[in-house]
Design an enzyme around this catalytic site. Structure first.
Site, PDB file in Angstrom:
ATOM      1  N   HIS A 189       0.728  -1.054  -0.023  1.00  0.00           N
ATOM      2  CA  HIS A 189       0.166  -0.066  -0.123  1.00  0.00           C
ATOM      3  C   HIS A 189       0.774   1.077   0.030  1.00  0.00           C
ATOM      4  O   HIS A 189       0.562   2.399  -0.603  1.00  0.00           O
ATOM      5  CB  HIS A 189      -1.055   0.257   1.055  1.00  0.00           C
ATOM      6  CG  HIS A 189      -2.170  -1.017   0.947  1.00  0.00           C
ATOM      7  ND1 HIS A 189      -3.158  -0.900  -0.205  1.00  0.00           N
ATOM      8  CD2 HIS A 189      -2.241  -2.259   1.192  1.00  0.00           C
ATOM      9  CE1 HIS A 189      -3.924  -2.008  -0.336  1.00  0.00           C
ATOM     10  NE2 HIS A 189      -3.276  -2.847   0.624  1.00  0.00           N
ATOM     11  N   ARG A 296     -11.421   2.540  -5.766  1.00  0.00           N
ATOM     12  CA  ARG A 296     -11.220   1.728  -4.514  1.00  0.00           C
ATOM     13  C   ARG A 296     -12.201   2.343  -3.437  1.00  0.00           C
ATOM     14  O   ARG A 296     -11.898   3.317  -2.811  1.00  0.00           O
ATOM     15  CB  ARG A 296      -9.715   1.679  -4.059  1.00  0.00           C
ATOM     16  CG  ARG A 296      -8.906   0.835  -4.896  1.00  0.00           C
ATOM     17  CD  ARG A 296      -7.245   1.024  -4.216  1.00  0.00           C
ATOM     18  NE  ARG A 296      -6.681  -0.058  -4.968  1.00  0.00           N
ATOM     19  CZ  ARG A 296      -5.582   0.417  -5.919  1.00  0.00           C
ATOM     20  NH1 ARG A 296      -5.431   1.487  -6.039  1.00  0.00           N
ATOM     21  NH2 ARG A 296      -4.968  -0.981  -6.611  1.00  0.00           N
ATOM     22  N   ARG A 332     -15.476  -0.468  -7.586  1.00  0.00           N
ATOM     23  CA  ARG A 332     -15.367  -1.674  -6.958  1.00  0.00           C
ATOM     24  C   ARG A 332     -15.904  -1.752  -5.609  1.00  0.00           C
ATOM     25  O   ARG A 332     -15.642  -0.930  -4.980  1.00  0.00           O
ATOM     26  CB  ARG A 332     -13.801  -1.827  -6.884  1.00  0.00           C
ATOM     27  CG  ARG A 332     -13.564  -3.231  -6.373  1.00  0.00           C
ATOM     28  CD  ARG A 332     -12.181  -3.461  -6.259  1.00  0.00           C
ATOM     29  NE  ARG A 332     -11.375  -2.888  -5.405  1.00  0.00           N
ATOM     30  CZ  ARG A 332      -9.908  -2.853  -5.012  1.00  0.00           C
ATOM     31  NH1 ARG A 332      -9.154  -3.737  -6.003  1.00  0.00           N
ATOM     32  NH2 ARG A 332      -9.422  -2.203  -4.208  1.00  0.00           N
ATOM     33  N   GLU A 431      -8.078 -11.442 -10.743  1.00  0.00           N
ATOM     34  CA  GLU A 431      -6.977 -11.344 -10.115  1.00  0.00           C
ATOM     35  C   GLU A 431      -6.680 -12.642  -9.201  1.00  0.00           C
ATOM     36  O   GLU A 431      -5.850 -12.466  -8.349  1.00  0.00           O
ATOM     37  CB  GLU A 431      -7.123  -9.988  -9.053  1.00  0.00           C
ATOM     38  CG  GLU A 431      -8.395 -10.201  -8.122  1.00  0.00           C
ATOM     39  CD  GLU A 431      -8.550  -8.816  -7.316  1.00  0.00           C
ATOM     40  OE1 GLU A 431      -7.783  -8.165  -7.085  1.00  0.00           O
ATOM     41  OE2 GLU A 431      -9.715  -8.556  -6.835  1.00  0.00           O
ATOM     42  N   ASN A 454      -1.916  -6.907  -9.401  1.00  0.00           N
ATOM     43  CA  ASN A 454      -1.018  -7.006  -8.100  1.00  0.00           C
ATOM     44  C   ASN A 454      -1.452  -8.157  -7.480  1.00  0.00           C
ATOM     45  O   ASN A 454      -0.487  -8.848  -6.883  1.00  0.00           O
ATOM     46  CB  ASN A 454      -1.586  -5.707  -7.249  1.00  0.00           C
ATOM     47  CG  ASN A 454      -1.754  -4.411  -8.061  1.00  0.00           C
ATOM     48  OD1 ASN A 454      -0.826  -4.348  -9.029  1.00  0.00           O
ATOM     49  ND2 ASN A 454      -2.231  -3.446  -7.625  1.00  0.00           N
ATOM     50  N   ASP A 455      -2.748  -8.599  -7.342  1.00  0.00           N
ATOM     51  CA  ASP A 455      -3.154  -9.719  -6.702  1.00  0.00           C
ATOM     52  C   ASP A 455      -2.934 -10.966  -7.663  1.00  0.00           C
ATOM     53  O   ASP A 455      -2.305 -12.141  -7.251  1.00  0.00           O
ATOM     54  CB  ASP A 455      -4.542  -9.975  -6.276  1.00  0.00           C
ATOM     55  CG  ASP A 455      -4.709  -8.884  -4.913  1.00  0.00           C
ATOM     56  OD1 ASP A 455      -3.823  -9.467  -4.045  1.00  0.00           O
ATOM     57  OD2 ASP A 455      -5.737  -8.211  -4.994  1.00  0.00           O
ATOM     58  N   ARG A 465       2.485 -10.416  -1.720  1.00  0.00           N
ATOM     59  CA  ARG A 465       2.688  -9.006  -2.299  1.00  0.00           C
ATOM     60  C   ARG A 465       3.285  -7.872  -1.411  1.00  0.00           C
ATOM     61  O   ARG A 465       3.756  -6.953  -1.821  1.00  0.00           O
ATOM     62  CB  ARG A 465       1.416  -8.293  -3.213  1.00  0.00           C
ATOM     63  CG  ARG A 465       0.311  -7.913  -2.049  1.00  0.00           C
ATOM     64  CD  ARG A 465      -0.966  -7.679  -2.810  1.00  0.00           C
ATOM     65  NE  ARG A 465      -1.113  -6.400  -3.255  1.00  0.00           N
ATOM     66  CZ  ARG A 465      -2.306  -5.710  -3.553  1.00  0.00           C
ATOM     67  NH1 ARG A 465      -3.343  -6.453  -3.917  1.00  0.00           N
ATOM     68  NH2 ARG A 465      -2.283  -4.523  -3.840  1.00  0.00           N
ATOM     69  N   CYS A 502      -6.547  -2.645 -14.143  1.00  0.00           N
ATOM     70  CA  CYS A 502      -6.196  -1.755 -13.112  1.00  0.00           C
ATOM     71  C   CYS A 502      -5.047  -2.332 -12.238  1.00  0.00           C
ATOM     72  O   CYS A 502      -4.715  -1.331 -11.283  1.00  0.00           O
ATOM     73  CB  CYS A 502      -7.566  -1.466 -12.428  1.00  0.00           C
ATOM     74  SG  CYS A 502      -8.183  -3.101 -11.752  1.00  0.00           S
TER      75      CYS A 502
HETATM   76  C1  PEP Z   1      -4.916  -5.527  -8.186  1.00  0.00           C
HETATM   77  O1  PEP Z   1      -5.054  -6.598  -7.174  1.00  0.00           O
HETATM   78  O2  PEP Z   1      -4.184  -5.641  -9.102  1.00  0.00           O
HETATM   79  C2  PEP Z   1      -5.797  -4.341  -7.813  1.00  0.00           C
HETATM   80  C3  PEP Z   1      -5.681  -3.369  -8.431  1.00  0.00           C
HETATM   81  O3  PEP Z   1      -6.323  -4.415  -6.653  1.00  0.00           O
HETATM   82  P1  PEP Z   1      -5.687  -3.971  -5.206  1.00  0.00           P
HETATM   83  O4  PEP Z   1      -4.386  -3.544  -5.366  1.00  0.00           O
HETATM   84  O5  PEP Z   1      -6.606  -2.916  -4.717  1.00  0.00           O
HETATM   85  O6  PEP Z   1      -5.790  -5.252  -4.250  1.00  0.00           O
HETATM   86 MG    MG Z   2      -6.543  -6.670  -5.631  1.00  0.00          MG
END
Ligand code: PEP
Ligand code: MG
Length: 576
Positions: A189, A296, A332, A431, A454-455, A465, A502
Site C-alpha cells: 500500500h 477503491r 469496485r 485477479e 497486483n493480486d 505482495r 487496473c
Molecule cells: C490488483 O489486485 O491488481 C488491484 C488493482 O487491486 P488492489 O491493489 O486494490 O488489491
Molecule cells: Mg486486488
C-alpha cells in the site's frame, strides 16, 4: 556515502532529509503513589489537555471531512465527562494508591472487554472509542508525542518499517518528498499511495532504512530501488540533471494529456485512472483520464469506527460520478480483509488472511454491509455512467450470487420509490488465477473484466505482495502472469467483452507495448501516470506489438521480457 538497495516501488527521484516515522509505544508501569490527591489532580489535568486536543481534531474533521467523522470526536468529548468511566478510574486511584496510568489502563480494559463480549458491532465500535480516548490520555500522562509525524516540519523522505493505510492519513502530503520502507514490495500500500501521489518510493530496503539518522541527506531513486545516504555533491548534481530531463518529458506529455491515445496505425486505447477518493477523481480528470478504471471504495470504510451509512456512501459516490458524467466510473465493491482490517467489523482470525475471507467473500458473509454499499452505488449511478465491479472472484457461482444480491437491491429501491441506475454494467476483477483460467466461463456472466495484476501476480506465483523477501517472484512481468493475461483477453474478446487492466502493470512503460500487442482495451493507472501512458501509446504501432507480445510470452523470466521490449521498442525506454 553509503548505498542501500531495495525494490523500486514508485518511480521518480527524491532528494531530501530523512524523517523517521515511528509509532510511539505506550509503556505503562504500576506504581504505588504517596499522594493520592496529587495523582487525582494529575489525572484531571490530563483530561483537560485531552479535551483541548479532541476539540481541535473535531473542528478539523468538521471542516475537512464528513460529519460522521466529526461525530466520533464529539462522542469522545462526552466520554471525558462520563461519570461511570471517569468515576471508576478515580476510585481505582484512591482505593489502590495507584498511579493514573495504571488505573486508567485497567479500568479501560475492563470496559472494553465487557463491550467486546457483547458480540455486537455497535458495542465493538464503542470499545474502540474508549481505547482511543484512553490512548490519548495515556500519551498526555506519559508525555509521548501525539502523532508519529510530530516534528515533520520540512519536506522530507519518510522512512518507516512499512506504512499502513491509516498511517498515511496522518501525513501532511505537502511535506513528503518520497517514501523509504524497510519492508513491503512494489505493490504494497505504501507503493500504491506513492504512485497515486506521483512520489518516488523504495521498499524492502531492510532494517537499515530505520537506522538512517533523522535529517541525513539522501537520494531516493524510485526507478532502480536505490537509496544513497550522505551522497557526494557530484551525485546530487547527476540526479538533479535527471530530474530536470524528466521535467521536460513531463511537460511534453502534459501538453497532450487531454488528447486521446491513438497508436501510429490508428488504434485507440482508453486510458483511465485508479482513484481512492474525490481528490483523486479530480486530479485524474485534470490529467486527462477518460474515466475511472478502478474506484477503491475502501476509503469510506477505513479510518473510522463504524460502518458508513447508505446516505454517506451515496453522497461520496455521487460526488465522483457527477464529476465524470458520461465518462465511465468503475466502482469496485468493498475489498477489505487481507492486509486491510476494519476495526469495527467482526473479522475472523485467519492463518492466511490473503487466502481467507477477503473482498467479495467478506461481503457475502455480511449481506447487510454489501447491500448498503450496492444501494448507495446504484442510487449515485442514476443519470451517470456507473459500472459495478466485484473483487476477488474465483468462480462463476460467485458472480451469479453477487448479481442476485444486486437484483434484490434494485427490487428494494424500486419498491421504496427511489431512483437508481438501471443500466449499470456488471463486471469482475480478474485477479485470482482460477478466474483467468476459466475466463471463458466467467465471461458469460459479466459485461466486462478488469485485470488486477497486483493480486494476480501474488496468487499465481504464491508470493505475498507485501513481503519483500519474495518480491522478485511477485512480479507481473513473469511470463506465467502474462500468459494468464493473454488467456483472459482472448476469452473475453471471443464473447465480445471488454477487458481493462487496473493492476500496477498497466502503468509500466515496458509492459505497455506487450499489453497493446495482447489487445487490452483499457489502461487504468494512477492519476500522475495518465499523460505518460497516453504518450507511450501514441508512439507505438499496435500491429507490430502483436508479434513482440508473442515473442515476449515465449521467454522465461521478467528480466528477459523487459530486455526484449527495451531493445525493440524505443518509446518504452522513456525516463519518467
Ligand atoms: C490488483 O489486485 O491488481 C488491484 C488493482 O487491486 P488492489 O491493489 O486494490 O488489491
Ligand atoms: Mg486486488
Amino acid at each position: 556515502m553509503k548505498q542501500l538497495q531495495g525494490i523500486a516501488a514508485s518511480r521518480g527521484v527524491g532528494i531530501g532529509p530523512v524523517f523517521q516515522f515511528r509509532r510511539a509505544e505506550l509503556k505503562i508501569e504500576s506504581v504505588c503513589v504517596d499522594d493520592v490527591t496529587k495523582e487525582l489532580d494529575r489525572f484531571q489535568s490530563a483530561i483537560e489537555v485531552a479535551r483541548q486536543q479532541i476539540q481541535e481534531v473535531y473542528n478539523k474533521a468538521k471542516q475537512e471531512s464528513s460529519s460522521a467523522q466529526a461525530e466520533i470526536f464529539s462522542a469522545q468529548l462526552l466520554m471525558l465527562d462520563d461519570p461511570e468511566f471517569m468515576g471508576q478510574i478515580r476510585d481505582f486511584i484512591q482505593e489502590n494508591n495507584a498511579n493514573a496510568e495504571s488505573a486508567l489502563s485497567k479500568v479501560s480494559q475492563s470496559f472494553t472487554d465487557m463491550l467486546r463480549a457483547m458480540d455486537n458491532e455497535y458495542f465493538a465500535a464503542r470499545a474502540l472509542d474508549i481505547q482511543d480516548v484512553t490512548n490519548r490520555l495515556l500519551r498526555v500522562l506519559l508525555g509521548v508525542a501525539e502523532s508519529p509525524t510530530e516534528g515533520l516540519l520540512q519536506p522530507s523522505v519518510i522512512c518507516a518499517d512499512d506504512l499502513t493505510p491509516s498511517d498515511t492519513t496522518l501525513l501532511d502530503k505537502r511535506l513528503v518528498i518520497g517514501f523509504c520502507t524497510a519492508f513491503g514490495s512494489a505493490t504494497s500500500h505504501t507503493a500504491i499511495l506513492a504512485r497515486g501521489l506521483g512520489l518516488p518510493a523504495v521498499s524492502g530496503v531492510g532494517k537499515a532504512a530505520l537506522d538512517m539518522a533523522n535529517g541525513a541527506l539522501i537520494i531516493l531513486d524510485g526507478n532502480n530501488g536505490t537509496v544513497y545516504i550522505d551522497p557526494e555533491e557530484s551525485l546530487v548534481t547527476t540526479f538533479q540533471k535527471r530530474m530536470d530531463a524528466v521535467a521536460v518529458v513531463r511537460k511534453e506529455a502534459f501538453k497532450h494529456a487531454h488528447e486521446p491515445a491513438i497508436t501510429l496505425d490508428g488504434k485507440r486505447f482508453e486510458v483511465s485512472s485508479n482513484i481512492g477518493n474525490v481528490e483523486g477523481a479530480r486530479k485524474a480528470l485534470e490529467n486527462g483520464a477518460e474515466g475511472v478504471g478502478l474506484l477503491r471504495t475502501e476509503f469510506l470504510y477505513l479510518e473510522r469506527q463504524s460502518l458508513p451509512s447508505e446516505e454517506e456512501q451515496y453522497q461520496a459516490y455521487k460526488q465522483i460520478l457527477d464529476l465524470y458524467k458520461e465518462k465511465p466510473v468503475i466502482l469496485r465493491t468493498l475489498d477489505v480483509g487481507g492486509d486491510k482490517e476494519l476495526p469495527y467489523l467482526e473479522m475472523p482470525e485467519e492463518m492466511n488472511p490473503f487466502l481467507g475471507q477477503r473482498a467479495i467473500r467478506l461481503c457475502f458473509a455480511h449481506p447487510e454491509l454489501f447491500k448498503t454499499q450496492l444501494k448507495a452505488a446504484l442510487r449515485a449511478g442514476e443519470g451517470n455512467n456507473l459500472w459495478v465491479m466485484f473483487p476477488m472472484v474465483a468462480a462463476a457461482g460467485e458472480v451469479r450470487q453477487a448479481r442476485q444480491v444486486l437484483n434484490e437491491c434494485i427490487a428494494e429501491l424500486k419498491a421504496a420509490g427511489q431512483s437508481y441506475a438501471d443500466t449499470a454494467r456488471i463486471g469482475i476483477m480478474v485477479e485470482i488465477p482460477s478466474a483467468a483460467v476459466n475466463a471463458d466461463q466467467l465471461s458469460k456472466e459479466v459485461d466486462f473484466f478488469s485485470i488486477g495484476t497486483n493480486d494476480l501476480s501474488q496468487y499465481t506465483m504464491a508470493a505475498d505482495r507485501t513481503n519483500s523477501l519474495v518480491a522478485d517472484l511477485s512480479n507481473a512481468f513473469h511470463p506465467a502472469v502474462l500468459r494468464l493475461i493473454r488467456q483472459t483477453i482472448q476469452s473475453a474478446h471471443a464473447r465480445g467483452k471488454w477487458v481493462g487492466m487496473c493492476g500496477e502493470l498497466a502503468g509500466e512503460p515496458l509492459a505497455i507495448p506487450v499489453l497493446i500487442g495482447l489487445g487490452l482495451d483499457e489502461f487504468s493507472v494512477n492519476p500522475p501516470m495518465v499523460p505518460f501512458v497516453k504518450q507511450i501509446i501514441r508512439g507505438l504501432n499496435a500491429e507490430e506489438m502483436k508479434s513482440i507480445a508473442q515473442e515476449a510470452l515465449e521467454l522465461e523470466s521478467p528480466e528477459e521480457i523487459k530486455a526484449l521490449v527495451k531493445e525493440r521498442v524505443a518509446v518504452a525506454n522513456i525516463e519518467i
